[in-house]
Motif scaffolding. Structure first.
Motif, PDB file in Angstrom:
ATOM      1  N   ALA A  86       0.827  -1.216   0.000  1.00 47.98           N
ATOM      2  CA  ALA A  86       0.000   0.000   0.000  1.00 47.98           C
ATOM      3  C   ALA A  86       0.855   1.257   0.000  1.00 47.98           C
ATOM      4  O   ALA A  86       1.933   1.292   0.610  1.00 47.98           O
ATOM      5  CB  ALA A  86      -0.925   0.002   1.214  1.00 47.98           C
ATOM      6  N   PRO A  87       0.421   2.314  -0.674  1.00 46.74           N
ATOM      7  CA  PRO A  87       1.145   3.587  -0.630  1.00 46.74           C
ATOM      8  C   PRO A  87       1.238   4.127   0.796  1.00 46.74           C
ATOM      9  O   PRO A  87       0.464   3.737   1.677  1.00 46.74           O
ATOM     10  CB  PRO A  87       0.298   4.510  -1.519  1.00 46.74           C
ATOM     11  CG  PRO A  87      -0.516   3.600  -2.364  1.00 46.74           C
ATOM     12  CD  PRO A  87      -0.771   2.383  -1.524  1.00 46.74           C
ATOM     13  N   ILE A  88       2.179   5.034   1.001  1.00 46.55           N
ATOM     14  CA  ILE A  88       2.385   5.658   2.309  1.00 46.55           C
ATOM     15  C   ILE A  88       1.946   7.110   2.246  1.00 46.55           C
ATOM     16  O   ILE A  88       1.659   7.648   1.179  1.00 46.55           O
ATOM     17  CB  ILE A  88       3.859   5.564   2.747  1.00 46.55           C
ATOM     18  CG1 ILE A  88       4.755   6.299   1.729  1.00 46.55           C
ATOM     19  CG2 ILE A  88       4.283   4.116   2.922  1.00 46.55           C
ATOM     20  CD1 ILE A  88       6.154   6.542   2.203  1.00 46.55           C
ATOM     21  N   ARG A  89       1.907   7.755   3.411  1.00 46.49           N
ATOM     22  CA  ARG A  89       1.550   9.171   3.499  1.00 46.49           C
ATOM     23  C   ARG A  89       2.744   9.963   4.019  1.00 46.49           C
ATOM     24  O   ARG A  89       3.556   9.455   4.804  1.00 46.49           O
ATOM     25  CB  ARG A  89       0.340   9.367   4.433  1.00 46.49           C
ATOM     26  CG  ARG A  89      -0.852   8.496   4.107  1.00 46.49           C
ATOM     27  CD  ARG A  89      -1.426   8.788   2.719  1.00 46.49           C
ATOM     28  NE  ARG A  89      -1.927  10.135   2.622  1.00 46.49           N
ATOM     29  CZ  ARG A  89      -3.180  10.504   2.939  1.00 46.49           C
ATOM     30  NH1 ARG A  89      -4.030   9.584   3.421  1.00 46.49           N
ATOM     31  NH2 ARG A  89      -3.583  11.746   2.819  1.00 46.49           N
ATOM     32  N   THR A 144       5.218   3.267  -1.702  1.00 45.33           N
ATOM     33  CA  THR A 144       5.898   2.773  -0.505  1.00 45.33           C
ATOM     34  C   THR A 144       7.354   2.431  -0.802  1.00 45.33           C
ATOM     35  O   THR A 144       7.665   1.923  -1.890  1.00 45.33           O
ATOM     36  CB  THR A 144       5.185   1.532   0.067  1.00 45.33           C
ATOM     37  OG1 THR A 144       5.875   1.106   1.231  1.00 45.33           O
ATOM     38  CG2 THR A 144       5.145   0.392  -0.950  1.00 45.33           C
ATOM     39  N   PRO A 145       8.249   2.660   0.163  1.00 40.36           N
ATOM     40  CA  PRO A 145       9.626   2.194   0.005  1.00 40.36           C
ATOM     41  C   PRO A 145       9.814   0.742   0.429  1.00 40.36           C
ATOM     42  O   PRO A 145      10.909   0.185   0.305  1.00 40.36           O
ATOM     43  CB  PRO A 145      10.413   3.135   0.930  1.00 40.36           C
ATOM     44  CG  PRO A 145       9.445   3.481   2.011  1.00 40.36           C
ATOM     45  CD  PRO A 145       8.089   3.513   1.358  1.00 40.36           C
ATOM     46  N   VAL A 146       8.751   0.107   0.945  1.00 42.49           N
ATOM     47  CA  VAL A 146       8.826  -1.295   1.347  1.00 42.49           C
ATOM     48  C   VAL A 146       8.823  -2.175   0.100  1.00 42.49           C
ATOM     49  O   VAL A 146       7.999  -1.990  -0.808  1.00 42.49           O
ATOM     50  CB  VAL A 146       7.645  -1.674   2.259  1.00 42.49           C
ATOM     51  CG1 VAL A 146       7.719  -3.147   2.663  1.00 42.49           C
ATOM     52  CG2 VAL A 146       7.618  -0.792   3.496  1.00 42.49           C
ATOM     53  N   ARG A 147       9.738  -3.124   0.055  1.00 40.59           N
ATOM     54  CA  ARG A 147       9.798  -4.064  -1.048  1.00 40.59           C
ATOM     55  C   ARG A 147       9.390  -5.447  -0.529  1.00 40.59           C
ATOM     56  O   ARG A 147      10.111  -6.041   0.272  1.00 40.59           O
ATOM     57  CB  ARG A 147      11.201  -4.106  -1.654  1.00 40.59           C
ATOM     58  CG  ARG A 147      11.615  -2.767  -2.252  1.00 40.59           C
ATOM     59  CD  ARG A 147      10.731  -2.412  -3.455  1.00 40.59           C
ATOM     60  NE  ARG A 147      10.978  -1.068  -3.975  1.00 40.59           N
ATOM     61  CZ  ARG A 147      10.187  -0.021  -3.800  1.00 40.59           C
ATOM     62  NH1 ARG A 147       9.071  -0.167  -3.081  1.00 40.59           N
ATOM     63  NH2 ARG A 147      10.484   1.148  -4.330  1.00 40.59           N
ATOM     64  N   ASP A 151      -0.813   3.966   6.593  1.00 41.50           N
ATOM     65  CA  ASP A 151      -2.228   3.990   6.982  1.00 41.50           C
ATOM     66  C   ASP A 151      -3.037   2.911   6.274  1.00 41.50           C
ATOM     67  O   ASP A 151      -4.269   2.906   6.360  1.00 41.50           O
ATOM     68  CB  ASP A 151      -2.841   5.369   6.748  1.00 41.50           C
ATOM     69  CG  ASP A 151      -2.907   5.762   5.273  1.00 41.50           C
ATOM     70  OD1 ASP A 151      -2.240   5.099   4.437  1.00 41.50           O
ATOM     71  OD2 ASP A 151      -3.622   6.729   4.952  1.00 41.50           O
ATOM     72  N   GLY A 152      -2.338   1.970   5.610  1.00 44.59           N
ATOM     73  CA  GLY A 152      -3.026   0.861   4.960  1.00 44.59           C
ATOM     74  C   GLY A 152      -2.333  -0.453   5.225  1.00 44.59           C
ATOM     75  O   GLY A 152      -2.274  -1.328   4.356  1.00 44.59           O
ATOM     76  N   LEU A 153      -1.837  -0.619   6.447  1.00 44.02           N
ATOM     77  CA  LEU A 153      -1.047  -1.799   6.799  1.00 44.02           C
ATOM     78  C   LEU A 153      -1.889  -3.070   6.860  1.00 44.02           C
ATOM     79  O   LEU A 153      -3.003  -3.069   7.371  1.00 44.02           O
ATOM     80  CB  LEU A 153      -0.390  -1.602   8.170  1.00 44.02           C
ATOM     81  CG  LEU A 153       0.917  -0.826   8.255  1.00 44.02           C
ATOM     82  CD1 LEU A 153       1.352  -0.736   9.707  1.00 44.02           C
ATOM     83  CD2 LEU A 153       2.008  -1.469   7.414  1.00 44.02           C
ATOM     84  N   ARG A 154      -1.294  -4.165   6.381  1.00 45.59           N
ATOM     85  CA  ARG A 154      -1.836  -5.495   6.627  1.00 45.59           C
ATOM     86  C   ARG A 154      -1.260  -6.059   7.930  1.00 45.59           C
ATOM     87  O   ARG A 154      -1.934  -6.784   8.651  1.00 45.59           O
ATOM     88  CB  ARG A 154      -1.452  -6.427   5.479  1.00 45.59           C
ATOM     89  CG  ARG A 154      -2.000  -6.044   4.108  1.00 45.59           C
ATOM     90  CD  ARG A 154      -1.359  -6.922   3.040  1.00 45.59           C
ATOM     91  NE  ARG A 154      -1.947  -6.721   1.720  1.00 45.59           N
ATOM     92  CZ  ARG A 154      -1.505  -7.304   0.603  1.00 45.59           C
ATOM     93  NH1 ARG A 154      -0.449  -8.119   0.669  1.00 45.59           N
ATOM     94  NH2 ARG A 154      -2.088  -7.082  -0.543  1.00 45.59           N
TER      95      ARG A 154
END
Length: 289
Positions: A168-171, A185-188, A207-210
């Motif tokens: 999910a995108p980040i804020r 997101t910078p998470v890969r 704000d859209g974490l699993r």
């Protein structure tokens, strides 16, 4: 009153009654895992209540009346009262006063319970509404962990591993307020490679974490798992030249940049009716290397 110590033979914890602030976290035989304050940030693990982030103009509007309130609220800047405590647990409380009502015009009671069991420190925040008026609020943790976890390790050798993939995108923020558009997101997959450049534009907000947990680690260092089942949001923050990484479970976040409504209309807050209470717990588990 000095810092209160908790020790179960595995974890040793210190808590400052001023702000009920976690101030030290050590695993048996290991070094300090919590940032000890200094430039450019002098706090260690403040409690964010009744506001996470900021309001435009640093004002909370209730029934048309504006109340001045600073970033992250006031709990971090007030003395708490120590209640029941043992060698492995302690509870601190803060209640409304004339001072708090100038900023947050409601009756409340905030109890923060610290407990250590095995390799895990749990921090439970319970908010009560003893008054006759419904209120909404936000609450969050702001623990700053050592970065690097062990002196001499390169900061960029550290990673955050989420329990699930996080596409999910980040804020992001501007002047402490929420920008309208999400960004990539910078998470890969489930891994975030840590680098100081991530925080050049302030905090990263998920704000859209699993996931409901994240593991912070580096080769040759202890691993810290932060679990936050009761908190839907997570913030990450650091600021050069500080040697810290804040992993922040949140319920609620900073106001949108263009927000101009009543405080009760601010997105993402929890609501307490008169006589209601609600608890929010996060934990830190330490696995020594």
């Amino acid at each position: 009153m000095g810092f209160l110590q908790l020790d179960n033979g595995i974890l040793r914890v210190a808590i400052n009654p001023f702000g009920a602030e976690l101030s030290s976290l050590r695993h048996r035989g290991g070094g300090e895992l919590l940032w000890q304050g200094g430039e450019p940030w002098h706090r260690r693990a403040p409690i964010l209540f009744p506001l996470v982030g900021r309001m435009p103009g640093d004002r909370l509007v209730h029934n048309g009346v504006a109340h001045p309130i600073g970033q992250h609220g006031f709990a971090r800047d007030l003395p708490f009262e120590l209640g029941q405590n043992t060698e492995t647990s302690a509870e601190f409380t803060l209640a409304d006063s004339a001072e708090t009502r100038r900023q947050f015009p409601f009756a409340f009671r905030l109890a923060v319970r610290f407990s250590v069991e095995g390799e895990t420190l749990s921090i439970r925040h319970t908010v009560d509404n003893p008054g006759s008026e419904t209120f909404s609020a936000s609450i969050g943790g702001h623990p700053a962990f050592a970065w690097p976890l062990v002196e001499g390790l390169a900061p960029e050798s550290h990673v955050l591993e989420f329990a699930q993939d996080e596409p999910a995108p980040i804020r992001r923020l501007a002047d402490g307020l929420l920008l309208p558009d999400a960004v990539e997101t910078p998470v890969r997959g489930s891994t975030l490679a840590l680098d100081e450049s991530l925080f050049a534009a302030d905090a990263i907000i998920f704000d859209g974490l699993r996931s409901r947990s994240v593991r912070y680690s580096a080769p040759g260092a202890p691993a810290l798992t932060v679990r936050f089942d009761d908190f839907p949001l997570l913030g990450l923050w650091s600021k050069a030249p500080g040697a810290f990484l804040c992993i922040e479970p949140w319920y609620g976040m900073t106001a949108p940049r263009d927000f101009a409504g009543e405080y009760a209309q601010k997105p993402g807050q929890f609501v307490l009716l008169p006589g209601e209470s609600r608890s929010f717990t996060y934990s830190v588990t330490v696995q020594n290397s």
